[in-house]
Design an enzyme around this catalytic site. Structure first.
Site, PDB file in Angstrom:
ATOM      1  N   HIS A  59      36.875  41.928  25.999  1.00  0.00           N
ATOM      2  CA  HIS A  59      37.559  40.746  25.454  1.00  0.00           C
ATOM      3  C   HIS A  59      36.737  40.084  24.359  1.00  0.00           C
ATOM      4  O   HIS A  59      35.505  40.035  24.407  1.00  0.00           O
ATOM      5  CB  HIS A  59      37.976  39.764  26.551  1.00  0.00           C
ATOM      6  N   GLU A 191      41.161  36.583  27.621  1.00  0.00           N
ATOM      7  CA  GLU A 191      40.721  37.005  28.965  1.00  0.00           C
ATOM      8  C   GLU A 191      40.327  35.807  29.807  1.00  0.00           C
ATOM      9  O   GLU A 191      40.632  35.726  30.994  1.00  0.00           O
ATOM     10  CB  GLU A 191      39.543  37.982  28.845  1.00  0.00           C
ATOM     11  N   GLU A 192      39.634  34.873  29.181  1.00  0.00           N
ATOM     12  CA  GLU A 192      39.046  33.751  29.930  1.00  0.00           C
ATOM     13  C   GLU A 192      40.096  32.793  30.492  1.00  0.00           C
ATOM     14  O   GLU A 192      39.780  31.949  31.316  1.00  0.00           O
ATOM     15  CB  GLU A 192      38.050  32.977  29.044  1.00  0.00           C
ATOM     16  N   HIS A 300      28.714  31.716  31.311  1.00  0.00           N
ATOM     17  CA  HIS A 300      29.544  30.593  30.841  1.00  0.00           C
ATOM     18  C   HIS A 300      28.705  29.361  30.485  1.00  0.00           C
ATOM     19  O   HIS A 300      29.231  28.256  30.445  1.00  0.00           O
ATOM     20  CB  HIS A 300      30.646  30.235  31.847  1.00  0.00           C
TER      21      HIS A 300
HETATM   22 CO    CO Z   1      33.789  34.992  31.137  1.00  0.00          CO
HETATM   23 ZN    ZN Z   2      34.038  38.061  30.342  1.00  0.00          ZN
END
Ligand code: CO
Ligand code: ZN
Length: 325
Positions: A59, A191-192, A300
């Site tokens: 991603h 994706e997140e 993150h």
């Molecule tokens: Co992530």
């Molecule tokens: Zn990821």
């Protein structure tokens, strides 16, 4: 690792991956037969071959924040795009698409506890709502800002989740000269926020096999939860996370390929989170799907940390599996 630096320094909060997409397309042009961009913004690069149809996915998007309200004094209230941890982002810098930098602060009473998002704000130095609105509008997204550092065999940067995965796919494409399998390298969006780009791209590609390349947590920092993944121990071969039970044949093929090419690897069971593999394996009538993970500390956060040797192991394993599946 100049390319990894470029990729992590570009901003691409979910739904706004354009800068990353442009960078990737110009980098991979020479290494594939054709490139398409689908309606969701994912890049689908085809490297033709006569064998099995395999889709690799990484991603392009990253977590970030989105402006929701600007108050009279010019402070910007915000919400999250993807999973952010309020404790980790206090005093972080965020960068809006126009380059404006903000600092994340919190209401005074929140300082001694874990602040909740609605008690936090972004300070861009504006003195009034009117001044703030010259630079930021409700709905604008911002990515975490931060430098890029390589030292002691590690790289520290924001958005290694998942620009490291994009880098791994790109380097694997460069390594593959005359591939026998029919390969699709897909750089997905969103994706997140729920594995969204991978879902539509996998439908379009309709692969027989798929491999997602993303990051995973580690258990190697002081008093970390017990997890058998560490930095510097090689590419992680995923067994499961909350989105997928990896296909046994794909997993076994990865282990065999790693052993044969003497690529360091470790097995990964992730108790939280998911990856594009979760969306891809449920596409159409199902796709045999596995995942290669890069061990990553401080996921993150603006200072994600990974091992350079592990990144190289992931490149080698991705290239190896492309022709041995
Ligand atoms: Co992530
Ligand atoms: Zn990821």
């Amino acid at each position: 690792m100049k390319l990894l630096e470029k990729l992590t320094m570009a901003d691409g909060v979910s739904g706004g991956e354009d800068a990353v997409r442009d960078m990737i397309i110009s980098e991979i042009k020479k290494y594939c037969d054709d490139i398409t961009v689908d309606a969701m913004g994912s890049v689908i690069a085809h490297k033709k071959g006569k064998g099995k149809k395999i889709m690799f996915a990484a991603h392009m998007d990253e977590i970030g924040v989105i402006a929701t309200f600007i108050d009279d004094k010019g402070f910007i209230r915000f919400s999250n795009v993807g999973g952010i941890y309020t404790k980790e982002i206090l005093y972080s810098r965020v960068r809006f698409k126009n380059g404006i930098i903000g600092v994340i602060g919190a209401e005074e009473e929140e300082f001694n506890k874990k602040p909740s998002l609605d008690k936090m704000f972004i300070d861009i130095g504006a003195k009034s709502r009117a001044e703030a609105e010259k630079y930021v509008s409700v709905g604008d997204t911002a990515a975490f800002a931060g430098g890029y550092t390589e030292q002691n065999g590690v790289v520290i940067a924001k958005a290694l989740d998942n620009r490291a995965g994009c880098y791994i796919l790109i380097e694997a494409m460069k390594k593959l000269k005359r591939n026998k399998n029919d390969l699709y390298f897909v750089f997905t969006t969103q994706e997140e926020v729920g594995l969204r780009g991978a879902k539509t791209a996998a439908y379009a590609v309709a692969p027989e096999y798929a491999v997602a390349v993303d990051v995973t947590d580690t258990g190697d920092t002081p008093e970390a939860p017990k997890m058998a993944v560490s930095l510097h121990r090689g590419a992680a071969i995923k067994v499961m996370d909350r989105s997928v039970m990896c296909d046994v044949d794909v997993r076994e093929a990865m282990i065999a390929a790693a052993k044969k090419a003497k690529i360091p690897y470790q097995m990964e069971v992730l108790n939280i989170g998911g990856t594009d593999a979760g969306a891809i394996h449920l596409t159409r009538a199902g796709v045999k799907t596995g995942a290669i993970s890069l061990p990553l500390r401080y996921m993150h956060s603006p200072s994600e940390t990974a091992s350079i040797a592990d990144i190289n192991a992931c490149v080698s394993l991705t290239a190896a599996i492309a022709d041995t599946l």
